[in-house]
Design an enzyme around this catalytic site. Structure first.
Site, PDB file in Angstrom:
ATOM      1  N   CYS A 143      -1.846   4.010  11.158  1.00 37.06           N
ATOM      2  CA  CYS A 143      -1.754   5.290  11.872  1.00 37.06           C
ATOM      3  C   CYS A 143      -3.039   5.494  12.674  1.00 37.06           C
ATOM      4  O   CYS A 143      -3.647   6.559  12.648  1.00 37.06           O
ATOM      5  CB  CYS A 143      -1.501   6.446  10.900  1.00 37.06           C
ATOM      6  SG  CYS A 143      -2.711   6.604   9.576  1.00 37.06           S
ATOM      7  N   ARG A 159      -2.703   7.722  -7.593  1.00 39.35           N
ATOM      8  CA  ARG A 159      -1.753   7.752  -6.475  1.00 39.35           C
ATOM      9  C   ARG A 159      -0.469   7.017  -6.838  1.00 39.35           C
ATOM     10  O   ARG A 159       0.617   7.415  -6.424  1.00 39.35           O
ATOM     11  CB  ARG A 159      -2.391   7.137  -5.224  1.00 39.35           C
ATOM     12  CG  ARG A 159      -3.393   8.067  -4.554  1.00 39.35           C
ATOM     13  CD  ARG A 159      -4.181   7.348  -3.458  1.00 39.35           C
ATOM     14  NE  ARG A 159      -3.329   6.714  -2.473  1.00 39.35           N
ATOM     15  CZ  ARG A 159      -2.766   7.321  -1.436  1.00 39.35           C
ATOM     16  NH1 ARG A 159      -2.962   8.603  -1.256  1.00 39.35           N
ATOM     17  NH2 ARG A 159      -2.032   6.646  -0.575  1.00 39.35           N
ATOM     18  N   PRO A 218       1.992   7.677  -0.915  1.00 36.48           N
ATOM     19  CA  PRO A 218       2.691   8.398  -1.985  1.00 36.48           C
ATOM     20  C   PRO A 218       4.176   8.059  -2.137  1.00 36.48           C
ATOM     21  O   PRO A 218       4.831   8.605  -3.000  1.00 36.48           O
ATOM     22  CB  PRO A 218       2.535   9.862  -1.559  1.00 36.48           C
ATOM     23  CG  PRO A 218       2.524   9.804  -0.063  1.00 36.48           C
ATOM     24  CD  PRO A 218       1.795   8.534   0.284  1.00 36.48           C
ATOM     25  N   ASP A 253       1.483  -1.011   5.096  1.00 40.91           N
ATOM     26  CA  ASP A 253       1.027   0.179   5.824  1.00 40.91           C
ATOM     27  C   ASP A 253      -0.439   0.335   5.445  1.00 40.91           C
ATOM     28  O   ASP A 253      -0.779   0.972   4.463  1.00 40.91           O
ATOM     29  CB  ASP A 253       1.852   1.399   5.423  1.00 40.91           C
ATOM     30  CG  ASP A 253       1.518   2.617   6.256  1.00 40.91           C
ATOM     31  OD1 ASP A 253       1.340   2.469   7.472  1.00 40.91           O
ATOM     32  OD2 ASP A 253       1.410   3.717   5.678  1.00 40.91           O
ATOM     33  N   CYS A 259       0.883  -1.177   0.000  1.00 46.03           N
ATOM     34  CA  CYS A 259       0.000   0.000   0.000  1.00 46.03           C
ATOM     35  C   CYS A 259       0.916   1.221   0.000  1.00 46.03           C
ATOM     36  O   CYS A 259       1.036   1.927   0.991  1.00 46.03           O
ATOM     37  CB  CYS A 259      -0.909   0.000   1.217  1.00 46.03           C
ATOM     38  SG  CYS A 259      -1.769  -1.578   1.500  1.00 46.03           S
TER      39      CYS A 259
END
Length: 457
Positions: free
Chosen positions: A231, A138, A112, A178, A109
């Site tokens: 996160c 992206r 950016p 992530d 994943c």
């Protein structure tokens, strides 16, 4: 900061008496960080060259806090790919996945590109980095960041994890996930995440995370390592996802040291990062290893089938290489088997790539440039990949030379003195590091800097 009542209740349950300290931390200024590209420059050399006032981020060797008032994204060193702007806590996941030169690595994943660029730097130009993002738009930004960093041993894809699995079963030594998450740890950095949390909440991310992790485990070699990060603070997205993986019996948890600044997660061996503890945002990190050992790894390696390549060098590129390239890559005239010419575009491929038929990719390997009627036009990616001594001639400029900014804005620049002798393709340098190509003639340099990369304003 106005937090949703349901979120306040969940965080009070999580933190108990520490909740008020956490809440106060959200009203403090966020921290800004940059990470040095050690694939291009050592941290020590960067600190000697940079004009900015930086303070070390204590949990990574190449990370630094910077003052947001300083123009770090408008300096030539940024355009030379010497550093990446990254939230300080977000530097942790890639730094805790053990990467060695020659590894096959997947960032599942990836956009950016903050973590992918660090993984690429640590591979030191060897092995393979597959950087994937399901969003093609992206993924295009991801590719730009990897190319600016000078990465050439890459495969940038835009696929669903289950489709990647068709090409890479038990293929990777290391995988970083992530994962998409509810983003609770980013509320201070990006308050718009609060609205997203209200609209979706942690529940909507749980099945997505499980699906991604299931595919990742099946793409991991026996003995390979998988790092999972989010996160967010929600236990269902963090420790409970890891606990579910461990119940399958294929994986074991590798303990991460929290040190003095982080906390051990509710599952021993995992990490939690809270904004009240550090100058950074919230994260969760866990490292796992797939069981199996040497016999299964050998079986997997034996099953790899590399795609066949054309062994001939295009005439335009061969002429260009003889005139300009100096030992890049080492023995390039004998590397025809690793070159791929598609619709006039030439790529230098990493070794060991499997057949990629029907795979949705944006880049395979290093894009060298375009062959046009026995004439070769070098790419921006090639310019960024080059190192000192690998190309001639060069136009060495100081980052303080006003022509550097003009070049980055796409303007034609004037040459003077000895520079007027330059002719043909020239590699433009800022403080010794490539920015891109130009074409010199009669005392001027026609700009070949990638139009989509140009400095605005």
């Amino acid at each position: 900061m106005q937090l949703p009542e349901t979120y306040i209740s969940s965080m009070k349950d999580l933190l108990g008496e520490e909740f008020e300290e956490y809440k106060r931390s959200l009203d403090e200024p966020r921290a800004y960080g940059l990470r040095v590209n050690t694939g291009k420059i050592s941290t020590e050399e960067f600190l000697r060259k940079t004009p900015f006032s930086l303070k070390p981020i204590p949990w990574v060797d190449n990370g630094f806090y910077y003052d947001p008032e300083e123009p770090v994204t408008r300096h030539p060193h940024y355009y030379a790919g010497l550093y990446y702007i990254q939230e300080p806590s977000a530097m942790v996941p890639a730094s805790r996945l053990p990467i060695y030169p020659g590894d096959r690595v997947l960032d599942l994943c990836a956009a950016p590109g903050g973590k992918s660029t660090e993984l690429a730097a640590r591979l030191q130009g060897s092995g393979l980095l597959v950087a994937n993002d399901i969003s093609r738009s992206r993924a295009q930004g991801l590719l730009k960041n990897l190319e600016r960093f000078g990465a050439g041993n890459i495969l940038v894809t835009s696929e669903r994890p289950e489709d990647l699995l068709n090409y890479f079963p038990e293929y990777f030594d290391k995988i970083l996930v992530d994962a998409p998450c509810s983003g609770e740890g980013m509320f201070r950095k990006d308050p718009s995440m609060i609205k997203s949390w209200l609209e979706k909440g942690p529940e909507s991310y749980l099945p997505i995370q499980r699906e991604i992790l299931d595919c990742a485990v099946r793409m991991l070699k026996p003995g390979g390592m998988l790092l999972y990060s989010t996160c967010t603070f929600d236990r269902r997205e963090d420790e409970e996802q890891i606990a579910a993986l461990l119940k399958g019996g294929e994986l074991k948890l590798k303990s991460l040291d929290p040190g003095e600044m982080f906390r051990e997660g509710f599952l021993p061996g995992t990490l939690r990062i809270y904004p009240q503890d550090v100058r950074g945002e919230g994260h969760f990190v866990a490292l796992l290893q797939k069981k199996g050992g040497e016999e299964a790894a050998a079986k997997s390696a034996g099953a790899d089938k590399e795609a066949a390549r054309s062994a001939s060098l295009p005439a335009g590129f061969e002429s260009f290489a003889k005139e300009h390239l100096r030992d890049f890559p080492s023995g390039i005239r004998g590397m025809g088997a690793n070159l791929d010419l598609r619709q006039g575009k030439l790529y230098l491929l990493p070794k060991g790539l499997p057949k990629l038929r029907r795979l949705k990719f944006l880049r395979t390997g290093l894009y060298l440039g375009e062959e046009k009627k026995n004439r070769f036009e070098p790419s921006q990616a090639l310019a960024m990949h080059l190192k000192e001594g690998e190309f001639s001639p060069v136009l060495p400029l100081s980052s303080e030379d006003e022509r550097v900014i003009r070049y980055l804005k796409g303007e034609t620049i004037a040459l003077s003195g000895e520079e007027e002798r330059l002719a043909g393709f020239v590699l433009v340098l800022a403080d010794g590091y490539p920015l891109g190509f130009g074409k010199a003639a009669k005392g001027t340099l026609k700009n070949k800097y990638n139009a989509g990369w140009r400095m605005q304003g």
